[in-house]
Design an enzyme around this catalytic site. Structure first.
Site, mmCIF file in Angstrom:
data_model
loop_
_atom_site.group_PDB
_atom_site.id
_atom_site.type_symbol
_atom_site.label_atom_id
_atom_site.label_comp_id
_atom_site.label_asym_id
_atom_site.label_seq_id
_atom_site.Cartn_x
_atom_site.Cartn_y
_atom_site.Cartn_z
ATOM 1 N N LYS A 53 0.829 -1.209 0.000
ATOM 2 C CA LYS A 53 0.000 0.000 0.000
ATOM 3 C C LYS A 53 0.866 1.262 0.000
ATOM 4 C CE LYS A 53 -3.643 -2.613 2.249
ATOM 5 N NZ LYS A 53 -4.296 -2.997 3.513
ATOM 6 N N GLN A 97 -4.397 -1.361 9.843
ATOM 7 C CA GLN A 97 -4.232 -2.714 9.295
ATOM 8 C C GLN A 97 -4.746 -3.749 10.291
ATOM 9 O OE1 GLN A 97 -3.089 -3.495 6.129
ATOM 10 N NE2 GLN A 97 -3.797 -5.542 6.677
ATOM 11 N N ASP A 120 -10.825 2.929 4.445
ATOM 12 C CA ASP A 120 -11.205 1.522 4.378
ATOM 13 C C ASP A 120 -12.715 1.346 4.245
ATOM 14 O OD1 ASP A 120 -9.058 -0.244 4.247
ATOM 15 O OD2 ASP A 120 -8.630 -0.079 6.385
#
Length: 321
Positions: A53, A97, A120
């Site tokens: 990412k 994460q 997200d």
């Protein structure tokens, strides 16, 4: 006739080309979108995901920050870190994460992220916007699946779609996105009666169940479109032989490396389906592409409101006139 392969890598490159133009436009206005990634502990898989990412941010010219608190971090300490990132104007997106260490209250942490920076798409505010059909930040994997379908010319309106899996991260938002596109959607799970029959009636199958090669060739209607969200590493020789009995190249790869990747869809489905995503190289690249798209969108909405409107709930910017 073998299925048409829907390359996630090719579609990712299309999206990146569009994002680069928008990033350049924002840069001309003195705005550089930025993503902060929080990686607690030393989970090897999570480290790989976060590196990919951050690499995507560097490729596109986005700002990026990687924060690596220890695995011993408490919920209170992580909430304080999120509060700090919420307050930093140069941070447009916050990525936490998962999974977090066992002692951390994951839901509290995710809900502490400013919804305007929730790239997200996990915050209840953004989920509520998705339910009501309002533009917002949408979970990256379902948004990526929609981009694959749309950019591959797969007809959605009126199509029968089966979503196999009901997770908050993929299954539920995927079903909502398909419904907003006027598909007729059935969400399937472990308690679904006649699961095979339900899947076989579908024009579009989204496999996100988390079980290796679960969707067998006889589950799929000839000509159907299959989006394989799963990614499973096979390390057992007997399982590899069972799944890849008719695929000697994959078996050779297993014997050479001791492992091989397979999705939630059996590789034999490619002989039945009309179109299918590969594993790897299918949905995975789109998940990261949509994270980048959400970060750019968050910057646009937060710091340059009205600059460009999204063309869909997935958040990819509409082309400028």
């Amino acid at each position: 006739m073998p299925a048409r392969i829907l390359s996630g890598n090719a579609i990712r490159d299309q999206i990146y080309a569009e994002l680069k133009q928008e990033i350049a436009d924002l840069g001309a206005a003195g705005i550089r979108p930025g993503l902060a990634a929080v990686l607690a502990g030393e989970n090897p898989a999570s480290q790989i995901y976060v590196r990919s990412k951050i690499a995507a941010c560097e490729h596109l010219g986005l700002g990026s920050w990687q924060l690596t608190p220890p695995a011993t971090i408490t919920t209170r300490e992580l909430l304080a870190l999120i509060e700090e990132l919420n307050a930093r104007d140069e941070v447009d997106g916050i990525l936490v994460q998962l999974p977090l260490p066992h002692q951390v209250d994951t839901k509290r942490v995710l809900e502490a992220v400013d919804p305007a920076k929730d790239v997200d798409g996990f915050h209840p505010v953004n989920l509520g916007r998705l339910v009501s059909g309002r533009p917002g930040l949408v979970a990256c994997t379902p948004a990526g699946c929609m981009e694959i379908l749309r950019r591959s010319g797969i007809a959605l309106e009126g199509a029968n779609a089966a979503v196999v899996g009901r997770s908050d991260i993929v299954g539920k938002p995927m079903a909502l996105l398909l419904m907003h596109a006027n598909a007729t959607v059935t969400i399937c799970h472990s308690k679904t009666r006649d699961l095979l029959g339900v899947v076989r009636r579908a024009d579009i199958v989204i496999a996100a169940i988390g079980r290796a090669a679960m969707i067998e060739p006889d589950w799929v209607r000839p000509g159907a479109t299959v989006i394989d969200v799963g990614i499973n590493r096979i390390v057992d020789a007997a399982e590899a032989k069972r799944i890849f009995a008719k695929f000697p190249a994959k078996l050779a790869q297993f014997h050479e490396k001791g492992s091989v990747l397979v999705g939630d869809v059996h590789p034999g489905v490619a002989e039945v389906a009309g179109a299918i995503t590969p594993v790897p190289g299918g949905v995975g690249p789109l998940t990261i592409a949509m994270l980048m798209s959400n970060t750019v969108k968050a910057a646009r909405v937060r710091r340059a409101p009205g600059r460009a409107a999204p063309d869909s709930l997935t958040g990819v910017a509409a082309a400028q006139p």
